[in-house]
Every structure is written in structure tokens, then in C-alpha cells.
Write a protein that holds these residues in place. Sequence first.
Motif, PDB file in Angstrom:
ATOM      1  N   GLU A   9       0.832  -1.201   0.000  1.00 17.41           N
ATOM      2  CA  GLU A   9       0.000   0.000   0.000  1.00 17.41           C
ATOM      3  C   GLU A   9       0.866   1.249   0.000  1.00 17.41           C
ATOM      4  OE1 GLU A   9      -3.500   2.107   2.746  1.00 17.41           O
ATOM      5  OE2 GLU A   9      -2.842   0.046   3.159  1.00 17.41           O
ATOM      6  N   LYS A  10       1.935   1.239   0.792  1.00 20.88           N
ATOM      7  CA  LYS A  10       2.851   2.377   0.828  1.00 20.88           C
ATOM      8  C   LYS A  10       3.490   2.581  -0.541  1.00 20.88           C
ATOM      9  CE  LYS A  10       7.186   4.001   2.851  1.00 20.88           C
ATOM     10  NZ  LYS A  10       8.239   3.775   3.868  1.00 20.88           N
ATOM     11  N   ARG A  11       3.951   1.502  -1.164  1.00 16.62           N
ATOM     12  CA  ARG A  11       4.571   1.626  -2.478  1.00 16.62           C
ATOM     13  C   ARG A  11       3.598   2.188  -3.501  1.00 16.62           C
ATOM     14  NH1 ARG A  11       6.344  -3.790  -1.345  1.00 16.62           N
ATOM     15  NH2 ARG A  11       8.460  -3.786  -0.501  1.00 16.62           N
ATOM     16  N   ALA A  12       2.349   1.729  -3.455  1.00 16.83           N
ATOM     17  CA  ALA A  12       1.345   2.219  -4.397  1.00 16.83           C
ATOM     18  C   ALA A  12       1.088   3.711  -4.193  1.00 16.83           C
ATOM     19  CB  ALA A  12       0.049   1.431  -4.234  1.00 16.83           C
ATOM     20  N   SER A  43      14.339   8.156  -4.935  1.00 13.90           N
ATOM     21  CA  SER A  43      13.763   8.986  -5.990  1.00 13.90           C
ATOM     22  C   SER A  43      12.242   8.984  -5.920  1.00 13.90           C
ATOM     23  CB  SER A  43      14.228   8.482  -7.357  1.00 13.90           C
ATOM     24  OG  SER A  43      13.664   9.255  -8.398  1.00 13.90           O
ATOM     25  N   ASP A  44      11.655   7.803  -5.675  1.00 14.26           N
ATOM     26  CA  ASP A  44      10.201   7.715  -5.550  1.00 14.26           C
ATOM     27  C   ASP A  44       9.703   8.561  -4.389  1.00 14.26           C
ATOM     28  OD1 ASP A  44       9.861   6.078  -7.702  1.00 14.26           O
ATOM     29  OD2 ASP A  44       9.535   4.236  -6.562  1.00 14.26           O
ATOM     30  N   ALA A  45      10.403   8.508  -3.263  1.00 15.74           N
ATOM     31  CA  ALA A  45       9.979   9.281  -2.098  1.00 15.74           C
ATOM     32  C   ALA A  45      10.060  10.773  -2.384  1.00 15.74           C
ATOM     33  CB  ALA A  45      10.837   8.916  -0.889  1.00 15.74           C
ATOM     34  N   ARG A  46      11.143  11.201  -2.996  1.00 16.03           N
ATOM     35  CA  ARG A  46      11.304  12.623  -3.293  1.00 16.03           C
ATOM     36  C   ARG A  46      10.240  13.094  -4.294  1.00 16.03           C
ATOM     37  NH1 ARG A  46      16.428  12.660  -4.614  1.00 16.03           N
ATOM     38  NH2 ARG A  46      16.039  12.387  -6.841  1.00 16.03           N
ATOM     39  N   ASP A  47      10.066  12.320  -5.369  1.00 18.20           N
ATOM     40  CA  ASP A  47       9.058  12.694  -6.365  1.00 18.20           C
ATOM     41  C   ASP A  47       7.652  12.646  -5.771  1.00 18.20           C
ATOM     42  OD1 ASP A  47      10.952  13.134  -8.284  1.00 18.20           O
ATOM     43  OD2 ASP A  47      10.656  11.232  -9.326  1.00 18.20           O
ATOM     44  N   ALA A  48       7.417  11.698  -4.855  1.00 19.86           N
ATOM     45  CA  ALA A  48       6.101  11.600  -4.218  1.00 19.86           C
ATOM     46  C   ALA A  48       5.810  12.837  -3.380  1.00 19.86           C
ATOM     47  CB  ALA A  48       6.020  10.348  -3.349  1.00 19.86           C
ATOM     48  N   ILE A  49       6.823  13.341  -2.690  1.00 18.63           N
ATOM     49  CA  ILE A  49       6.631  14.566  -1.899  1.00 18.63           C
ATOM     50  C   ILE A  49       6.313  15.737  -2.817  1.00 18.63           C
ATOM     51  CG2 ILE A  49       7.813  16.258  -0.440  1.00 18.63           C
ATOM     52  CD1 ILE A  49       9.279  13.910   0.883  1.00 18.63           C
ATOM     53  N   VAL A  50       7.037  15.851  -3.928  1.00 16.01           N
ATOM     54  CA  VAL A  50       6.758  16.930  -4.886  1.00 16.01           C
ATOM     55  C   VAL A  50       5.336  16.812  -5.415  1.00 16.01           C
ATOM     56  CG1 VAL A  50       7.391  17.926  -7.123  1.00 16.01           C
ATOM     57  CG2 VAL A  50       9.184  17.166  -5.557  1.00 16.01           C
ATOM     58  N   PRO A  57      -1.291  21.677  -1.730  1.00 12.43           N
ATOM     59  CA  PRO A  57      -0.463  22.803  -1.286  1.00 12.43           C
ATOM     60  C   PRO A  57      -0.928  23.328   0.068  1.00 12.43           C
ATOM     61  CG  PRO A  57      -2.002  23.499  -2.999  1.00 12.43           C
ATOM     62  CD  PRO A  57      -2.090  22.004  -2.921  1.00 12.43           C
ATOM     63  N   GLY A  58       0.048  23.676   0.907  1.00  9.39           N
ATOM     64  CA  GLY A  58      -0.269  24.128   2.251  1.00  9.39           C
ATOM     65  C   GLY A  58      -0.254  23.024   3.279  1.00  9.39           C
ATOM     66  N   ALA A  59       0.035  21.785   2.854  1.00  6.36           N
ATOM     67  CA  ALA A  59       0.140  20.678   3.807  1.00  6.36           C
ATOM     68  C   ALA A  59       1.344  20.911   4.706  1.00  6.36           C
ATOM     69  CB  ALA A  59       0.288  19.355   3.068  1.00  6.36           C
ATOM     70  N   HIS A  60       1.217  20.518   5.978  1.00 12.85           N
ATOM     71  CA  HIS A  60       2.337  20.671   6.893  1.00 12.85           C
ATOM     72  C   HIS A  60       3.115  19.359   6.991  1.00 12.85           C
ATOM     73  CE1 HIS A  60       0.071  18.518  10.005  1.00 12.85           C
ATOM     74  NE2 HIS A  60      -0.949  19.345   9.810  1.00 12.85           N
ATOM     75  N   PHE A  61       4.249  19.437   7.690  1.00 11.37           N
ATOM     76  CA  PHE A  61       5.200  18.319   7.738  1.00 11.37           C
ATOM     77  C   PHE A  61       4.542  16.995   8.131  1.00 11.37           C
ATOM     78  CE2 PHE A  61       7.860  15.596  10.349  1.00 11.37           C
ATOM     79  CZ  PHE A  61       8.933  15.345   9.510  1.00 11.37           C
ATOM     80  N   SER A  62       3.809  16.990   9.248  1.00 12.23           N
ATOM     81  CA  SER A  62       3.235  15.734   9.747  1.00 12.23           C
ATOM     82  C   SER A  62       2.241  15.144   8.764  1.00 12.23           C
ATOM     83  CB  SER A  62       2.556  15.955  11.103  1.00 12.23           C
ATOM     84  OG  SER A  62       3.485  16.377  12.066  1.00 12.23           O
ATOM     85  N   LYS A  63       1.470  16.006   8.103  1.00  9.30           N
ATOM     86  CA  LYS A  63       0.491  15.547   7.118  1.00  9.30           C
ATOM     87  C   LYS A  63       1.196  14.866   5.942  1.00  9.30           C
ATOM     88  CE  LYS A  63      -3.707  15.676   5.143  1.00  9.30           C
ATOM     89  NZ  LYS A  63      -4.759  14.738   5.585  1.00  9.30           N
ATOM     90  N   ILE A  64       2.275  15.486   5.459  1.00  8.34           N
ATOM     91  CA  ILE A  64       3.034  14.907   4.356  1.00  8.34           C
ATOM     92  C   ILE A  64       3.617  13.562   4.773  1.00  8.34           C
ATOM     93  CG2 ILE A  64       5.068  15.217   2.874  1.00  8.34           C
ATOM     94  CD1 ILE A  64       4.572  18.279   3.170  1.00  8.34           C
ATOM     95  N   ASP A  66       2.730  11.487   7.229  1.00  5.59           N
ATOM     96  CA  ASP A  66       1.758  10.440   7.536  1.00  5.59           C
ATOM     97  C   ASP A  66       1.030   9.955   6.291  1.00  5.59           C
ATOM     98  OD1 ASP A  66       2.547  10.807  10.128  1.00  5.59           O
ATOM     99  OD2 ASP A  66       0.751  11.890  10.758  1.00  5.59           O
ATOM    100  N   ASP A  67       0.619  10.877   5.416  1.00  2.00           N
ATOM    101  CA  ASP A  67      -0.128  10.464   4.231  1.00  2.00           C
ATOM    102  C   ASP A  67       0.723   9.666   3.253  1.00  2.00           C
ATOM    103  OD1 ASP A  67      -2.356  11.634   5.260  1.00  2.00           O
ATOM    104  OD2 ASP A  67      -2.527  13.233   3.779  1.00  2.00           O
ATOM    105  N   LEU A  68       2.033   9.911   3.260  1.00  2.00           N
ATOM    106  CA  LEU A  68       2.925   9.157   2.382  1.00  2.00           C
ATOM    107  C   LEU A  68       3.589   7.982   3.095  1.00  2.00           C
ATOM    108  CD1 LEU A  68       4.628  12.065   0.388  1.00  2.00           C
ATOM    109  CD2 LEU A  68       2.760  10.576  -0.347  1.00  2.00           C
ATOM    110  N   SER A  69       3.273   7.803   4.391  1.00  4.94           N
ATOM    111  CA  SER A  69       3.821   6.699   5.184  1.00  4.94           C
ATOM    112  C   SER A  69       5.342   6.687   5.161  1.00  4.94           C
ATOM    113  CB  SER A  69       3.274   5.350   4.675  1.00  4.94           C
ATOM    114  OG  SER A  69       1.869   5.297   4.774  1.00  4.94           O
TER     115      SER A  69
END
Length: 213
Positions: A9-12, A43-50, A57-64, A66-69
Motif C-alpha cells: 500500500e505504501k509503495r502504491a 527517488s520515488d519518495a522525493r518525487d512523491a513529496i513533490v 499545497p499548504g500541507a504541513h510536515f506531519s500531514k506529508i 503520515d499520508d505518504l507513510s
Amino acid sequence: MPNRDIDEEKRATLRRFAALGAASPLAGLGASGEAEATSDSTSDARDAIVGYVASTPGAHFSKIRDDLSLGTGETQHHLRQLVDDGVLVFRRDGDYKRFFPADRFSEFEQVALGYLRRRTPRGMLVALLRDPGTSGAAIAERLDVSRATVSGYARKLDDAGLLSRDGAYAVERPETLLTLVVRYADSLGPEAAALADEADSLIRYEPRDGADD
């Protein structure tokens, strides 16, 4: 033993947002010297954050995180590098850092998105966009919060330049606020999505005198 279903699920999730991030015109900027040494997972993690910040937009650190695990250290590392590389910017909002794609939003829009990410201020702004002049008491009843809570947030929204309290409450720059709600409704909750569905009926065209027929 790790839970394989959670890992998949995290990978998806990462792949879904990484696809958005990879499509960003800023995705290829920064960390160019490390590109060949960067693992696929990094690379996947970095691109996923972008991609996530582009769509939320406007998401804070914890939201990013947690939502991306992602792990705390992993998230901190990538966000720091993306900011240093000019891909993302952040704005302080009390105890939060809220992240945005670089060079996309004005200061007013960043402030507005920060408040739209908070349940009660978002509910107040949505209520006033839908029905200008709604009283504080009516908003409090609709949101199931106290009148004092509405008054407190109204003062903050006024100080932030998003709301006028001169007489009845009135949203400042409603066209800009409505555009943000419509554009990012999927990440702002059901009340924003409902408003987005009604957006056409809320925008009125009034031709100027002397305009061509």
C-alpha cells in the motif's frame, strides 16, 4: 515480520504521487549531482513529496509524512533538500511549516491555503462563499462550534487579510478563495467539494455599461 500488505500500500501511494511529482516542471531541478547515485526508492519518495505538495499545497510536515507513510527523518531530509534546491518553499503558520510548490502561489494564496487546511476556518470561509453575510451565530451552529470559537477565528482571518468584520462578515477577494477551493477541493474535505459543485452558480457575470453587444 513486516506486513506485506502495508508495504504494498505504501509503495502504491508513493508511486501514485511520484507520477505527479515526476510530471512537475521542477522535478528535475536540484540534486543533479546525486542523480546517478540515488536509489529508486529515494527517488520515488522525493518525487512523491513533490507530487503530494503539488496536489495538496499548504500541507504541513506531519500531514506529508503520515499520508505518504514515510519516516520522520526521511521526510525531513527530502523536504530540506527540496527547499534548498528551490523546488518547494514553506511558510510558517504558528507551530507548523506549510509547504508549497515554488513560484506558484502569491503570499495571499499561501495564507489562504493555510487557513483552508484548518477545519473551522475552512468551514467559515466556505459558508461565507456560499452565502455572503451569514451571521457568526449561524456559522457556529452550522459548524457545531461555539460562538466564541467563530469570533476568535474571525479575528485571525481578519488579521490575515482574508475576512472583513466591518459590519457583517465578508470574505476578502472571494474570487481567489473560490478558485482555490474549487482547484483543491479533493484535498479540502466534503464541504469544499460540495461548494466546488456549486461554483458555477456562485459566479455571476455582470456586463459593464457600454460593453459591445
